[in-house]
Design a protein around this motif. Structure first.
Motif, PDB file in Angstrom:
ATOM      1  N   UNK A 111       0.802  -1.218   0.000  1.00  0.00           N
ATOM      2  CA  UNK A 111       0.000   0.000   0.000  1.00  0.00           C
ATOM      3  C   UNK A 111       0.841   1.277   0.000  1.00  0.00           C
ATOM      4  N   UNK A 112       2.025   1.232   0.581  1.00  0.00           N
ATOM      5  CA  UNK A 112       2.877   2.425   0.616  1.00  0.00           C
ATOM      6  C   UNK A 112       3.672   2.589  -0.676  1.00  0.00           C
ATOM      7  N   UNK A 113       4.068   1.489  -1.298  1.00  0.00           N
ATOM      8  CA  UNK A 113       4.748   1.586  -2.576  1.00  0.00           C
ATOM      9  C   UNK A 113       3.824   2.154  -3.648  1.00  0.00           C
ATOM     10  N   UNK A 114       2.560   1.734  -3.645  1.00  0.00           N
ATOM     11  CA  UNK A 114       1.613   2.195  -4.655  1.00  0.00           C
ATOM     12  C   UNK A 114       0.832   3.441  -4.224  1.00  0.00           C
ATOM     13  N   UNK A 115       1.048   3.896  -2.997  1.00  0.00           N
ATOM     14  CA  UNK A 115       0.312   5.059  -2.528  1.00  0.00           C
ATOM     15  C   UNK A 115      -1.169   4.789  -2.344  1.00  0.00           C
ATOM     16  N   UNK A 116      -1.515   3.529  -2.058  1.00  0.00           N
ATOM     17  CA  UNK A 116      -2.922   3.153  -1.885  1.00  0.00           C
ATOM     18  C   UNK A 116      -3.255   2.864  -0.428  1.00  0.00           C
ATOM     19  N   UNK A 117      -2.408   3.310   0.483  1.00  0.00           N
ATOM     20  CA  UNK A 117      -2.670   3.089   1.904  1.00  0.00           C
ATOM     21  C   UNK A 117      -3.941   3.782   2.360  1.00  0.00           C
ATOM     22  N   UNK A 118      -4.405   4.803   1.650  1.00  0.00           N
ATOM     23  CA  UNK A 118      -5.581   5.552   2.066  1.00  0.00           C
ATOM     24  C   UNK A 118      -6.877   5.117   1.418  1.00  0.00           C
ATOM     25  N   UNK A 119      -6.861   4.078   0.561  1.00  0.00           N
ATOM     26  CA  UNK A 119      -8.104   3.653  -0.076  1.00  0.00           C
ATOM     27  C   UNK A 119      -8.976   2.931   0.948  1.00  0.00           C
ATOM     28  N   UNK A 120     -10.288   2.829   0.691  1.00  0.00           N
ATOM     29  CA  UNK A 120     -11.194   2.273   1.710  1.00  0.00           C
ATOM     30  C   UNK A 120     -10.778   0.924   2.271  1.00  0.00           C
ATOM     31  N   UNK A 121     -10.259   0.025   1.464  1.00  0.00           N
ATOM     32  CA  UNK A 121      -9.906  -1.288   1.980  1.00  0.00           C
ATOM     33  C   UNK A 121      -8.632  -1.327   2.791  1.00  0.00           C
ATOM     34  N   UNK A 122      -7.872  -0.229   2.805  1.00  0.00           N
ATOM     35  CA  UNK A 122      -6.563  -0.227   3.464  1.00  0.00           C
ATOM     36  C   UNK A 122      -6.431   0.766   4.613  1.00  0.00           C
ATOM     37  N   UNK A 123      -7.207   1.847   4.595  1.00  0.00           N
ATOM     38  CA  UNK A 123      -6.922   2.976   5.483  1.00  0.00           C
ATOM     39  C   UNK A 123      -7.035   2.615   6.959  1.00  0.00           C
ATOM     40  N   UNK A 124      -7.964   1.739   7.334  1.00  0.00           N
ATOM     41  CA  UNK A 124      -8.116   1.410   8.754  1.00  0.00           C
ATOM     42  C   UNK A 124      -6.877   0.715   9.299  1.00  0.00           C
ATOM     43  N   UNK A 125      -6.193  -0.030   8.464  1.00  0.00           N
ATOM     44  CA  UNK A 125      -5.016  -0.769   8.906  1.00  0.00           C
ATOM     45  C   UNK A 125      -3.742   0.053   8.796  1.00  0.00           C
ATOM     46  N   UNK A 126      -3.616   0.834   7.724  1.00  0.00           N
ATOM     47  CA  UNK A 126      -2.343   1.503   7.435  1.00  0.00           C
ATOM     48  C   UNK A 126      -2.346   3.001   7.692  1.00  0.00           C
ATOM     49  N   UNK A 127      -3.511   3.630   7.761  1.00  0.00           N
ATOM     50  CA  UNK A 127      -3.572   5.055   8.013  1.00  0.00           C
ATOM     51  C   UNK A 127      -3.295   5.883   6.772  1.00  0.00           C
ATOM     52  N   UNK A 128      -3.703   7.159   6.834  1.00  0.00           N
ATOM     53  CA  UNK A 128      -3.512   8.058   5.695  1.00  0.00           C
ATOM     54  C   UNK A 128      -3.300   9.486   6.161  1.00  0.00           C
TER      55      UNK A 128
END
Length: 547
Positions: A456-473
């Motif tokens: 998610x950090x390599x692609x900059x998708x850490x903030x998308x709905x399926x990822x944000x709760x786990x990785x933050x944005x």
């Protein structure tokens, strides 16, 4: 070199939400308004413009491996006339996890700032234990990386599970003679397709950087050292590779023969006849062969995963046996690889609860060691737990049962070989080798920096709905993601991973502080590789091979 200045500023494949998948687009007429056309070696494709990018989805790089082509080497796409629509993702490769899977799945996706020019091409191989995943998963959306890095980003699907990774002489391809590792062959075919077609998407065919995570990270290494792909892959970025070895994550050739014979018998056909059964039945019987504890199966290898089978032209040697890479390497791993498996939401939940005392820890470690050895004794389990607890005390790390179990998981399957291969390259390799540990913590109830936290950090998708709760944005996460993208993009451009928000990264030297630690409030720093003391257990355990 003139290039544009960078702008400021997975979840695992098993649990990522699937992107909208449709049947592969068929050839059509002229491109509609708002679309952009690229001329590939098989015909014209019409993608779509989105902001500053042109995006092409579902572009065929090989013929559908169906019918007589099941278990065959990939064939070049059949040329078409007119303009083929390339605005929808193809179906994921057939599997149990992502919906809508199909054997007709050998398609690529391309994000490019412009179809004119000569940019580096970054090819990404998704992970998923050689069993699941797709290049179309939202986590792997290449838009942010392509735009920020001024790169052509390519993702794709390859055959999985029984369709992609096995071995049997009765499945030999009449043209190529290959009888194994069809998914690995797909990956090689994709690279050749990129070499031929990079220019159509504004890419430089002589500057291809291969990147992958987990099973895809292992593939990155395997393809990067394959002699017949020399001259195609210029640089490689293996991320948390699950390096292949027996019996943990690959079948021996004999066991692979046994599996395919068993499937044929259970389906009342021959091994050659497996080409004619439905994909659902083939997948069902494959899963039944590997159900339950690895100690109770009909084969002894393939105990955790079933990756490429050693032997032949596609995997002549395991990575730990093979020569050092002859191309520059930027090796990346996560700080707490094992928390991918021991934290809530694990892709394959362990039937045991997280250990709360030493007796439960003993049982959990025993079950883990069963994944990589035919016979495990209580003495070996005790030695493992004692070594890890002593290392934790010496390094000031947590000693609770969950933390010990987590570290054993992550080191045994991932970090041990990753670090030891880096050390071997520092001693004997002749090409630049850089090392990075990704250490940005995930949010509760998850913990540590698990395997696949990198994507998610390599692609900059850490903030998308399926990822944000786990990785933050938040601002820190966006900054870390930007540094990560810049490091990889600059490596693709120049061969040196650098970013304005990070210190200069020296070549890896196990005797000196030379590993970049990315994550946390400091964002990036240079240090010696953390947690080396606990890796010493595996040097003499006889469980995972030492490179």
């Amino acid at each position: 070199m003139q290039r544009r200045t960078f702008l400021a500023g997975a979840t695992g494949a098993a649990i990522s939400a699937a992107a909208s998948s449709q049947a592969p687009a068929r050839p059509g007429g002229v491109a509609a308004a708002g679309k952009v056309v690229a001329h590939t070696s098989s015909g014209r494709v019409a993608g779509q413009r989105s902001g500053s990018l042109a995006i092409f989805r579902g572009v065929p790089y090989a013929q559908p491996p169906v019918g007589a082509l099941r278990f065959a080497s990939p064939r070049p796409p059949v040329p078409w006339s007119g303009v083929r629509d390339a605005t929808s993702f193809a179906a994921p490769s057939y599997q149990l996890i992502l919906p809508g899977g199909s054997e007709d799945s050998l398609y690529a996706n391309v994000w490019t700032p412009d179809t004119e020019g000569k940019r580096p091409v970054l090819v990404y191989i998704h992970g998923g234990g050689w069993l699941l995943g797709a290049g179309s998963e939202p986590t792997y959306d290449g838009a942010r990386l392509a735009e920020r890095g001024d790169l052509v980003v390519v993702t794709f699907n390859y055959r999985l599970g029984p369709f992609g990774f096995g071995h049997h002489e009765e499945l030999a391809d009449p043209v190529t003679g290959s009888n194994a590792n069809w998914g690995l062959q797909d990956q090689a075919a994709l690279l050749r397709w990129v070499k031929r077609n990079a220019g159509a998407f504004g890419g430089d065919p002589d500057n291809i950087t291969l990147v992958g995570t987990s099973a895809g990270g292992a593939s990155t290494w395997q393809l990067g050292i394959l002699p017949e792909l020399r001259g195609i892959v210029r640089r490689m970025v293996p991320i948390s590779p699950c390096h292949v070895w027996n019996p943990a994550n690959t079948l021996t050739p004999e066991d692979a023969r046994t599996v395919y014979r068993t499937m044929a018998r259970r389906l009342d056909t021959t091994v050659r006849g497996l080409r004619s059964v439905s994909p659902a039945e083939l997948q069902r019987v494959w899963e039944s062969v590997f159900a339950g504890s690895p100690t109770a199966r009909i084969v002894r290898s393939g105990r955790e995963y079933r990756g490429p089978v050693r032997g032949g032209r596609w995997l002549p040697e395991f990575e730990y046996q093979a020569p050092n890479p002859r191309i520059p390497v930027f090796s990346i791993h996560a700080d707490t690889e094992g928390s991918f498996y021991t934290a809530p939401g694990a892709p394959v939940p362990d039937p045991r609860p997280a250990p709360a005392n030493d007796a439960e820890l003993h049982d959990c470690v025993h079950a883990f060691l069963d994944k990589g050895a035919v016979r495990v004794t209580n003495a070996q389990v005790d030695a493992c737990v004692s070594a890890y607890r002593a290392a934790a005390v010496a390094d000031g790390l947590p000693t609770d049962p969950l933390s010990i179990w987590t570290e054993v998981w992550g080191d045994g399957l991932f970090r041990y070989q990753i670090v030891r291969l880096a050390e071997r390259h520092a001693r004997h390799g002749r090409t630049p080798f850089y090392a990075m540990e990704f250490a940005h913590p995930v949010r509760p109830p998850y913990f540590g920096t698990p395997h696949e936290a990198t994507s998610p950090f390599l692609f900059g998708t850490n903030g998308i709905p399926g990822n944000v709760a786990k990785f933050g944005d938040g601002p820190l996460e966006r900054r870390i993601s930007g540094v990560f993208m810049d490091l990889v993009a600059n490596f693709a451009w120049t061969g040196v991973p650098r970013a304005s928000g990070a210190p200069a990264l020296p070549l890896f030297d196990p005797q000196l502080p030379s590993t970049m630690i990315l994550g946390g409030e400091t964002v990036a720093r240079i240090a010696t590789t953390p947690k080396l003391r606990q890796l010493r257990f595996w040097d003499s355990a006889g469980w995972v091979p030492r490179p």
